[in-house]
Design a protein around this motif. Structure first.
Motif, PDB file in Angstrom:
ATOM      1  N   MET A   1       0.812  -1.162  -0.119  1.00  0.00           N
ATOM      2  CA  MET A   1       0.015   0.130  -0.033  1.00  0.00           C
ATOM      3  C   MET A   1       0.617   1.320   0.006  1.00  0.00           C
ATOM      4  N   PRO A   2       1.009   2.199  -0.893  1.00  0.00           N
ATOM      5  CA  PRO A   2      -0.149   2.220  -1.934  1.00  0.00           C
ATOM      6  C   PRO A   2       0.094   1.024  -2.917  1.00  0.00           C
ATOM      7  N   PRO A   3      -0.983   0.694  -3.948  1.00  0.00           N
ATOM      8  CA  PRO A   3      -0.658  -0.027  -4.941  1.00  0.00           C
ATOM      9  C   PRO A   3       0.103   0.606  -6.017  1.00  0.00           C
ATOM     10  N   HIS A   4       0.719  -0.209  -6.947  1.00  0.00           N
ATOM     11  CA  HIS A   4       1.822   0.395  -7.609  1.00  0.00           C
ATOM     12  C   HIS A   4       1.741  -0.405  -9.070  1.00  0.00           C
ATOM     13  N   LEU A   5       2.497   0.166 -10.024  1.00  0.00           N
ATOM     14  CA  LEU A   5       3.113  -0.647 -11.063  1.00  0.00           C
ATOM     15  C   LEU A   5       4.396  -0.479 -11.113  1.00  0.00           C
ATOM     16  N   HIS A   6       5.234  -1.562 -11.653  1.00  0.00           N
ATOM     17  CA  HIS A   6       6.476  -1.385 -12.030  1.00  0.00           C
ATOM     18  C   HIS A   6       6.724  -2.281 -13.460  1.00  0.00           C
ATOM     19  N   GLU A   7       6.742  -1.352 -14.366  1.00  0.00           N
ATOM     20  CA  GLU A   7       6.707  -1.801 -15.825  1.00  0.00           C
ATOM     21  C   GLU A   7       7.927  -2.504 -16.130  1.00  0.00           C
ATOM     22  N   ARG A   8       8.877  -2.181 -15.386  1.00  0.00           N
ATOM     23  CA  ARG A   8      10.102  -3.177 -16.023  1.00  0.00           C
ATOM     24  C   ARG A   8      10.315  -4.497 -15.247  1.00  0.00           C
ATOM     25  N   ARG A   9       9.522  -4.770 -14.228  1.00  0.00           N
ATOM     26  CA  ARG A   9       9.531  -6.013 -13.531  1.00  0.00           C
ATOM     27  C   ARG A   9       8.285  -6.688 -13.313  1.00  0.00           C
ATOM     28  N   MET A  10       8.321  -7.971 -13.291  1.00  0.00           N
ATOM     29  CA  MET A  10       7.101  -8.780 -12.929  1.00  0.00           C
ATOM     30  C   MET A  10       7.301  -9.308 -11.394  1.00  0.00           C
ATOM     31  N   GLU A  11       6.142  -9.847 -10.686  1.00  0.00           N
ATOM     32  CA  GLU A  11       6.531 -10.048  -9.437  1.00  0.00           C
ATOM     33  C   GLU A  11       5.622 -11.509  -9.263  1.00  0.00           C
ATOM     34  N   ALA A  12       5.926 -12.284  -8.293  1.00  0.00           N
ATOM     35  CA  ALA A  12       5.012 -13.349  -7.888  1.00  0.00           C
ATOM     36  C   ALA A  12       4.696 -13.241  -6.149  1.00  0.00           C
ATOM     37  N   TYR A  13       3.751 -13.716  -5.939  1.00  0.00           N
ATOM     38  CA  TYR A  13       3.119 -13.485  -4.462  1.00  0.00           C
ATOM     39  C   TYR A  13       2.974 -14.944  -3.838  1.00  0.00           C
ATOM     40  N   CYS A  14       3.481 -15.573  -2.935  1.00  0.00           N
ATOM     41  CA  CYS A  14       3.186 -16.631  -2.550  1.00  0.00           C
ATOM     42  C   CYS A  14       2.521 -16.455  -0.875  1.00  0.00           C
ATOM     43  N   TYR A  15       1.296 -16.672  -0.810  1.00  0.00           N
ATOM     44  CA  TYR A  15       0.533 -16.209   0.284  1.00  0.00           C
ATOM     45  C   TYR A  15       0.644 -17.552   1.398  1.00  0.00           C
ATOM     46  N   PHE A  16       1.016 -17.377   2.618  1.00  0.00           N
ATOM     47  CA  PHE A  16       1.188 -18.468   3.529  1.00  0.00           C
ATOM     48  C   PHE A  16       0.743 -17.943   4.976  1.00  0.00           C
ATOM     49  N   ASP A  17       0.832 -18.862   5.802  1.00  0.00           N
ATOM     50  CA  ASP A  17       0.645 -18.843   7.117  1.00  0.00           C
ATOM     51  C   ASP A  17      -0.862 -18.303   7.296  1.00  0.00           C
ATOM     52  N   LEU A  18      -1.833 -18.621   6.478  1.00  0.00           N
ATOM     53  CA  LEU A  18      -3.366 -18.484   6.714  1.00  0.00           C
ATOM     54  C   LEU A  18      -4.066 -19.792   7.313  1.00  0.00           C
ATOM     55  N   ASP A  19      -4.760 -19.498   8.205  1.00  0.00           N
ATOM     56  CA  ASP A  19      -5.632 -20.377   8.621  1.00  0.00           C
ATOM     57  C   ASP A  19      -6.570 -20.930   7.424  1.00  0.00           C
ATOM     58  N   ALA A  20      -7.234 -22.269   7.696  1.00  0.00           N
ATOM     59  CA  ALA A  20      -7.728 -22.822   6.697  1.00  0.00           C
ATOM     60  C   ALA A  20      -8.975 -22.146   6.216  1.00  0.00           C
TER      61      ALA A  20
END
Length: 278
Positions: A193-212
């Motif tokens: 936050m705030p959301p943004h763009l980075h036109e010269r890079r991609m990104e991957a998110y791995c979400y973890f430690d969430l309850d079921a």
């Protein structure tokens, strides 16, 4: 070893996508299957995301058939984060012990990687990001205590969080990979936050430690044409350069972020005001 494919999509295509189409193009599910290694080859800057949960028997990879080279690491580097119990990784016979939240960098030229857990009752949960590399950089273990931590956001806006840099020029060098872990503070729900763009890079998110029973609502798309994905524990979201990215959780969570592209300048971003989203 199973290698899925994600061919990518452009911003002009998401209007025609239903929920299942968005998930099929921008998410990877089921990477953390006990006793198996799973990978997904994405056509966003050729990043590969992977997961492995070794039990009684170690898991091994290194063949390059899926990437078109004799060995997997002939032209690639990788970061591996342990999101589970204590484990170990051997790279060409060199063993590294990884506790929870430790990260191992594997440089170009490795031949054989073996992944193991200290105990099957509390197995390691290895999450992997691999990208093309044009330089030989030594393998390196980055313990959680050696990561560079930034505290960002505000509790009053429910977006206070700690961002730990692991594979980063200020901590551990790589060719083109950046990797770290972000934790929202207790009582905060928003990330990036705030959301943004980075036109010269991609990104991957791995979400973890969430309850079921909890989920993260991950927002994507162009600033004037947003969509959302409902994400569970262990799911990976692929964020192309043209898309914003931010999320809010229904309970505590964390995520591993991995990036690659033209540069490693973490601040090479274009922020988007919340009032501009629609």
């Amino acid at each position: 070893m199973v290698m899925q494919q994600r061919y990518g999509a452009g911003p002009d295509q998401i209007d025609a996508m239903k929920t299942a189409d968005l998930r099929a193009n921008f998410m990877v599910e089921g990477l953390f299957t006990p006793g198996r290694i799973g990978f997904a080859y994405t056509h966003y800057d050729r990043m590969i995301v992977g997961g492995a949960v070794p039990l009684d028997a170690p898991l091994t990879f290194g063949d390059g058939a899926d990437v078109g080279t004799p060995l997997f690491f002939d032209a690639r580097e990788m970061g591996i984060a342990n999101l589970g119990g204590p484990g170990w990784i051997e790279v060409d016979g060199q063993r590294f012990a990884l506790a929870n939240r430790d990260v191992l960098y594997i440089g170009r030229g490795a031949a054989r990687v073996v992944l193991g857990s200290d105990g099957a009752g509390d197995p390691a949960r290895f999450y992997m990001n691999s990208v093309p590399a044009g330089a030989d950089i030594p393998h390196r273990l980055i313990p959680r205590a050696e990561a560079k931590v930034l505290v960002l956001g505000e509790a009053a806006r429910s977006n206070q969080r700690s961002l730990a840099m692991y594979i980063h020029p200020e901590v551990a060098p790589s060719c083109l990979l950046l990797m770290g872990i972000t934790d929202p503070a207790t009582g905060s729900v928003w990330n990036t936050m705030p959301p943004h763009l980075h036109e010269r890079r991609m990104e991957a998110y791995c979400y973890f430690d969430l309850d079921a029973g909890d989920r993260v609502m991950h927002f994507m798309g162009r600033p004037d044409n947003t969509r959302h994905l409902v994400v569970a524990d262990g799911d990976v979201v692929l964020s192309p350069a043209w898309s914003i990215h931010m999320g809010a959780g229904t309970g505590p969570y964390a995520f591993v972020w991995g990036m690659t592209g033209e540069n490693q300048a973490y601040t090479d971003v274009a922020p988007v005001a919340i009032a501009e989203l629609c």
